[in-house]
Design an enzyme around this catalytic site. Structure first.
Site, PDB file in Angstrom:
ATOM      1  N   LYS A   1       0.885  -1.140  -0.005  1.00  0.00           N
ATOM      2  CA  LYS A   1       0.313  -0.047   0.022  1.00  0.00           C
ATOM      3  C   LYS A   1       0.745   1.331  -0.007  1.00  0.00           C
ATOM      4  O   LYS A   1       0.702   2.024  -0.819  1.00  0.00           O
ATOM      5  CB  LYS A   1      -0.834   0.055   1.346  1.00  0.00           C
TER       6      LYS A   1
ATOM      7  N   ARG B   1      -9.721   1.429   8.655  1.00  0.00           N
ATOM      8  CA  ARG B   1      -9.437  -0.144   8.973  1.00  0.00           C
ATOM      9  C   ARG B   1     -10.600  -0.752   9.901  1.00  0.00           C
ATOM     10  O   ARG B   1     -10.222  -2.255  10.190  1.00  0.00           O
ATOM     11  CB  ARG B   1      -8.064   0.078  10.058  1.00  0.00           C
TER      12      ARG B   1
ATOM     13  N   ARG C   1      11.348  -6.699   4.708  1.00  0.00           N
ATOM     14  CA  ARG C   1      11.151  -5.365   5.146  1.00  0.00           C
ATOM     15  C   ARG C   1      11.948  -5.137   6.515  1.00  0.00           C
ATOM     16  O   ARG C   1      12.625  -4.338   6.810  1.00  0.00           O
ATOM     17  CB  ARG C   1       9.929  -4.827   4.909  1.00  0.00           C
TER      18      ARG C   1
ATOM     19  N   ARG D   1      -0.779  -8.974  13.058  1.00  0.00           N
ATOM     20  CA  ARG D   1      -1.395  -8.042  12.127  1.00  0.00           C
ATOM     21  C   ARG D   1      -2.205  -8.575  11.246  1.00  0.00           C
ATOM     22  O   ARG D   1      -3.394  -8.012  10.824  1.00  0.00           O
ATOM     23  CB  ARG D   1      -0.138  -7.297  11.649  1.00  0.00           C
TER      24      ARG D   1
ATOM     25  N   ARG E   1      11.402  -2.089  11.540  1.00  0.00           N
ATOM     26  CA  ARG E   1      10.260  -1.767  11.970  1.00  0.00           C
ATOM     27  C   ARG E   1       9.933  -2.687  13.335  1.00  0.00           C
ATOM     28  O   ARG E   1      10.074  -3.744  13.085  1.00  0.00           O
ATOM     29  CB  ARG E   1       9.095  -1.675  11.333  1.00  0.00           C
TER      30      ARG E   1
END
Ligand code: ADP
Length: 190
Positions: A13, A88, A127, A144, A133
């Site tokens: 996204k 969301r 990632r 998640r 992160r």
């Protein structure tokens, strides 16, 4: 152009949002980025949001809704915007509906990126190595994904019923996906 981009964590996204926003001259508004900026600046909002984010849970609606309401009132949103990571939850959809109805500015399209679930985990783990992160560990990634399936995936049907859904295959190279998105959005009239 007023757009939402949706898809599970790792669907791409954020990457695609930047290109689409550029193309239409509108701001890409990522709630995740705004939360992360607040966390690194150590604001009260950041301190509150961080405990949810680190666990892979959603930040409570009251906090998120107030933040988005403020952001959408800014001058640069007049020509439109691309929301990435909001709404969301069904409660967030209702709040956004209210904001848009008050402003008399309907949504033009809700873009949904579809990607296989195994590919998603691989992308997020990759990632994690590059960006580091805090919420990109395997355990938090799985959480998640669950939260997305339970709370966010149902929004696709809601927007589908409204006839604004534009579904795009998010598998393959970034450029291939961008080209599919451009083609799909070219069919959206504003
Ligand atoms: P992802 O890659 O999981 O889509 P984001 O960068 O969009 O990640 O969001 C990271 C985290 O920020 C989420 O897991 C959640 O804790 C919080 N967050 C972002 N947007 C929202 C939202 N609309 N409602 C509640 N929490 C949110």
């Amino acid at each position: 152009m007023r757009l939402i981009i949706m898809g599970p964590p790792g669907a791409g996204k954020g990457t695609q949002a930047a290109g689409v926003a550029d193309q239409y001259g509108i701001p890409a508004i990522s709630t995740g980025d705004i939360f992360r900026a607040n966390v690194s600046e150590g604001t009260a909002l950041g301190v509150e949001a961080q405990r949810y984010m680190d666990a892979g849970e959603y930040v409570p609606d009251e906090i998120t809704n107030a933040m988005v309401r403020d952001r959408l009132a800014a001058e640069d949103c007049k020509p439109g915007f691309l929301l990435d990571g909001y709404p969301r939850t069904l409660a967030q959809v209702e709040v956004l509906d209210g904001i848009l109805a008050d402003a008399g500015t309907p949504l033009d399209a809700v873009l949904v990126l579809t990607v296989d679930s195994e590919e998603l985990v691989q992308r997020l783990l990759a990632r994690a190595q590059v960006e580091g992160r805090a919420d990109d560990t395997e355990e938090v990634i799985r959480r998640r994904q669950e939260v997305y399936s339970e709370q966010t995936a149902p929004l696709i049907a809601v927007y589908g019923e409204r006839g604004v859904l534009v579904s795009v295959d998010g598998m393959g190279e970034v450029d291939e996906v961008s080209a599919r998105i451009s083609a799909a959005l070219a069919g959206v009239t504003t």
